[in-house]
Design a protein around this motif. Structure first.
Motif, PDB file in Angstrom:
ATOM      1  N   GLY A 207      57.113 -18.893  59.124  1.00  0.00           N
ATOM      2  CA  GLY A 207      57.481 -17.514  59.422  1.00  0.00           C
ATOM      3  C   GLY A 207      58.699 -17.459  60.320  1.00  0.00           C
ATOM      4  O   GLY A 207      59.213 -18.480  60.780  1.00  0.00           O
ATOM      5  N   ASN A 209      60.780 -14.478  63.238  1.00  0.00           N
ATOM      6  CA  ASN A 209      60.877 -13.162  63.842  1.00  0.00           C
ATOM      7  C   ASN A 209      62.056 -12.412  63.210  1.00  0.00           C
ATOM      8  O   ASN A 209      63.049 -13.025  62.785  1.00  0.00           O
ATOM      9  CB  ASN A 209      61.083 -13.273  65.354  1.00  0.00           C
ATOM     10  CG  ASN A 209      59.922 -13.954  66.031  1.00  0.00           C
ATOM     11  OD1 ASN A 209      58.763 -13.731  65.694  1.00  0.00           O
ATOM     12  ND2 ASN A 209      60.215 -14.826  66.991  1.00  0.00           N
ATOM     13  N   ASN A 210      61.972 -11.091  63.156  1.00  0.00           N
ATOM     14  CA  ASN A 210      63.031 -10.303  62.534  1.00  0.00           C
ATOM     15  C   ASN A 210      64.155 -10.064  63.539  1.00  0.00           C
ATOM     16  O   ASN A 210      64.090  -9.159  64.372  1.00  0.00           O
ATOM     17  CB  ASN A 210      62.487  -8.970  62.017  1.00  0.00           C
ATOM     18  CG  ASN A 210      63.475  -8.284  61.096  1.00  0.00           C
ATOM     19  OD1 ASN A 210      64.607  -8.029  61.471  1.00  0.00           O
ATOM     20  ND2 ASN A 210      63.058  -8.014  59.870  1.00  0.00           N
ATOM     21  N   SER A 318      66.615 -13.326  58.360  1.00  0.00           N
ATOM     22  CA  SER A 318      66.045 -12.259  59.191  1.00  0.00           C
ATOM     23  C   SER A 318      67.117 -11.530  59.991  1.00  0.00           C
ATOM     24  O   SER A 318      66.879 -10.440  60.503  1.00  0.00           O
ATOM     25  CB  SER A 318      64.975 -12.826  60.127  1.00  0.00           C
ATOM     26  OG  SER A 318      65.550 -13.553  61.187  1.00  0.00           O
ATOM     27  N   VAL A 376      60.883 -10.149  55.759  1.00  0.00           N
ATOM     28  CA  VAL A 376      59.775  -9.535  56.497  1.00  0.00           C
ATOM     29  C   VAL A 376      58.425 -10.115  56.095  1.00  0.00           C
ATOM     30  O   VAL A 376      57.508 -10.237  56.922  1.00  0.00           O
ATOM     31  CB  VAL A 376      59.796  -7.995  56.304  1.00  0.00           C
ATOM     32  CG1 VAL A 376      58.511  -7.372  56.805  1.00  0.00           C
ATOM     33  CG2 VAL A 376      60.985  -7.388  57.027  1.00  0.00           C
ATOM     34  N   THR A 379      56.204 -14.082  57.952  1.00  0.00           N
ATOM     35  CA  THR A 379      55.967 -13.951  59.383  1.00  0.00           C
ATOM     36  C   THR A 379      55.041 -15.072  59.845  1.00  0.00           C
ATOM     37  O   THR A 379      54.298 -15.661  59.060  1.00  0.00           O
ATOM     38  CB  THR A 379      55.311 -12.599  59.712  1.00  0.00           C
ATOM     39  OG1 THR A 379      53.993 -12.571  59.128  1.00  0.00           O
ATOM     40  CG2 THR A 379      56.135 -11.441  59.168  1.00  0.00           C
ATOM     41  N   TRP A 380      55.061 -15.322  61.142  1.00  0.00           N
ATOM     42  CA  TRP A 380      54.141 -16.315  61.707  1.00  0.00           C
ATOM     43  C   TRP A 380      52.696 -15.813  61.624  1.00  0.00           C
ATOM     44  O   TRP A 380      51.766 -16.616  61.509  1.00  0.00           O
ATOM     45  CB  TRP A 380      54.524 -16.652  63.135  1.00  0.00           C
ATOM     46  CG  TRP A 380      55.729 -17.541  63.241  1.00  0.00           C
ATOM     47  CD1 TRP A 380      56.903 -17.268  63.891  1.00  0.00           C
ATOM     48  CD2 TRP A 380      55.887 -18.862  62.702  1.00  0.00           C
ATOM     49  NE1 TRP A 380      57.778 -18.320  63.774  1.00  0.00           N
ATOM     50  CE2 TRP A 380      57.166 -19.318  63.060  1.00  0.00           C
ATOM     51  CE3 TRP A 380      55.068 -19.700  61.943  1.00  0.00           C
ATOM     52  CZ2 TRP A 380      57.650 -20.574  62.682  1.00  0.00           C
ATOM     53  CZ3 TRP A 380      55.546 -20.948  61.570  1.00  0.00           C
ATOM     54  CH2 TRP A 380      56.811 -21.378  61.936  1.00  0.00           C
ATOM     55  N   ASP A 381      52.502 -14.517  61.667  1.00  0.00           N
ATOM     56  CA  ASP A 381      51.145 -13.982  61.503  1.00  0.00           C
ATOM     57  C   ASP A 381      50.582 -14.358  60.135  1.00  0.00           C
ATOM     58  O   ASP A 381      49.420 -14.785  60.025  1.00  0.00           O
ATOM     59  CB  ASP A 381      51.149 -12.451  61.651  1.00  0.00           C
ATOM     60  CG  ASP A 381      51.221 -11.995  63.098  1.00  0.00           C
ATOM     61  OD1 ASP A 381      50.944 -12.824  63.986  1.00  0.00           O
ATOM     62  OD2 ASP A 381      51.555 -10.822  63.327  1.00  0.00           O
TER      63      ASP A 381
END
Length: 395
Positions: A207, A209-210, A318, A376, A379-381
């Motif tokens: 993932g 971050n944006n 990103s 998007v 992501t790391w989530d």
């Protein structure tokens, strides 16, 4: 023997921002992270400033408390002071994991390649998950050997790509694992000739971050010169020599190249010395400065010969950069629309040159937000959720 549904995770450094053990910690199934150093930000920053820790990557994550970590400073010292001829930090951590697991044999093992063999060998009925974060080394060396043969400047490298003792260790890890996790299809492909039967191989993209949304106010206005950016090391496998030769022979008109580069191999330095055209070279920049680099450039280029993933590709996307990379990176895994990227064959100067010249003709400023939007989903989530799902599959 039944197992406790908790896992040991092990590796050195801040591998993948600790996202694998962080996923298990979020789920409440991290028994312990076994690593060399795990430090609060203020201490890690001081050690980095003093030169003791070379990497500026954080040695801590908010998801994992200190009491969940077993630190092995001797592993750090072995690698930091080049004691590998005697014993490597990797070997020290691998043996530490084995000794801990012998005391708590009901714990599962979710271990990174290079750190798993000893514990996997001694474990019996508990889950054994291998995170193969990089392509199998002999697969990599075959690619690098063939590329080096094309370049007189790299001829000395050809004989250096020989089989190493750790190759057999990695093969044994792969054979002993119940499940293998990779971050890219390219890495998974490198294992196809080794993995026997129907052993599952899961591809779980990393993932990012944006950067575009976080730093939108700092986005620079359109500029007349098309700006190209490379971020990475000067190791052979990163393909910097291919980029520099392409730029030298057929630089896109009205363009400028920035190299954010470190650890340049001696055999690659001649390519830098022979550069023709507008090229800026910088190194040792902060994460904040790197984010600004992405935002101030139009096209990101990573002509890698071998990548386990290529996380900088996601970072550049990103930030809204158009990305040019190779088929030996994460691009085929990400399956992005053509307005966001171009994948070229690895080791192909002409194909890279054509892709860069095509990008130079594009109106990219108006598509930055659309390009950033395609990143998007990565992501790391999402990465952590998939890691949890794989670990839970043994329930």
């Amino acid at each position: 023997m039944s197992y406790s549904r908790e896992y040991f995770v092990g590796f050195a450094g801040a591998r993948d921002n600790y996202e694998v053990p962080a996923a298990l910690a979020q789920q409440g199934t991290l028994s312990a992270l076994v690593t060399d150093l795990y430090l609060p930000k203020i201490i890690a920053g001081a050690l980095h400033s003093s030169g003791i820790i070379k990497s500026s990557a954080p040695r801590y994550t908010r998801y994992i408390e200190l009491h969940q970590v077993i630190q092995v400073p001797s592993a750090f010292m072995a690698d930091r002071y080049n004691m590998r001829k005697a014993i490597s930090g990797q070997s020290i951590i691998a043996n530490k994991i084995k000794s801990i697991h012998l005391r708590l044999p009901d714990r599962g093992l979710f271990l990174y390649a290079g750190y798993a063999y000893e514990a996997f060998k001694s474990a019996s009925t508990v889950p054994k998950i291998l995170f193969q974060y990089h392509p199998y080394r002999e697969f990599e060396r075959n690619i690098l050997r063939e590329d080096a043969k094309k370049w007189p400047e790299l001829s000395k490298l050809v004989d250096s790509y020989n089989t190493l003792p750790e190759d057999s260790r990695n093969i044994r890890e792969i054979e002993l694992a119940d499940i293998i996790v990779c971050a890219s299809e390219f890495t998974a492909t490198s294992l196809r000739g080794i993995v026997q039967g129907s052993k599952p191989i899961f591809v779980v993209p990393y993932g990012a971050n944006n950067i575009f949304e976080q730093k939108r106010a700092r986005l620079q206005m359109p500029h007349a010169v098309k700006r190209f950016l490379f971020v990475g090391t000067g190791l052979h496998r990163k393909g910097l020599h291919i980029l520099l030769r392409s730029w030298s022979l057929n630089r896109p008109p009205n363009s400028r190249l920035t190299l954010v580069v470190r650890n340049v191999e001696f055999d690659i330095t001649s390519f830098i010395e022979d550069i023709r055209g507008d090229v800026d070279i910088v190194s040792n920049i902060s994460r904040e400065q790197l984010s600004q680099m992405y935002l101030s450039h139009d096209v990101f280029v990573l002509p890698s010969l071998v990548e386990g993933f290529g996380h900088v590709i996601l970072e550049a996307l990103s930030a809204g950069c158009y990305v040019i990379s190779t088929e030996n990176s994460c691009l085929p895994t990400l399956k992005l629309p053509s307005f966001a990227c171009a994948a070229v064959p690895a080791s192909d100067v002409n194909a890279l040159s054509m892709a860069m010249n095509d990008a130079a003709k594009m109106e990219l400023q108006s598509t930055r937000e659309s390009i950033a939007r395609v990143a998007v989903d990565f992501t790391w989530d999402n990465f952590r959720r998939t890691i949890i799902s794989i670990a839970d599959s043994f329930g």
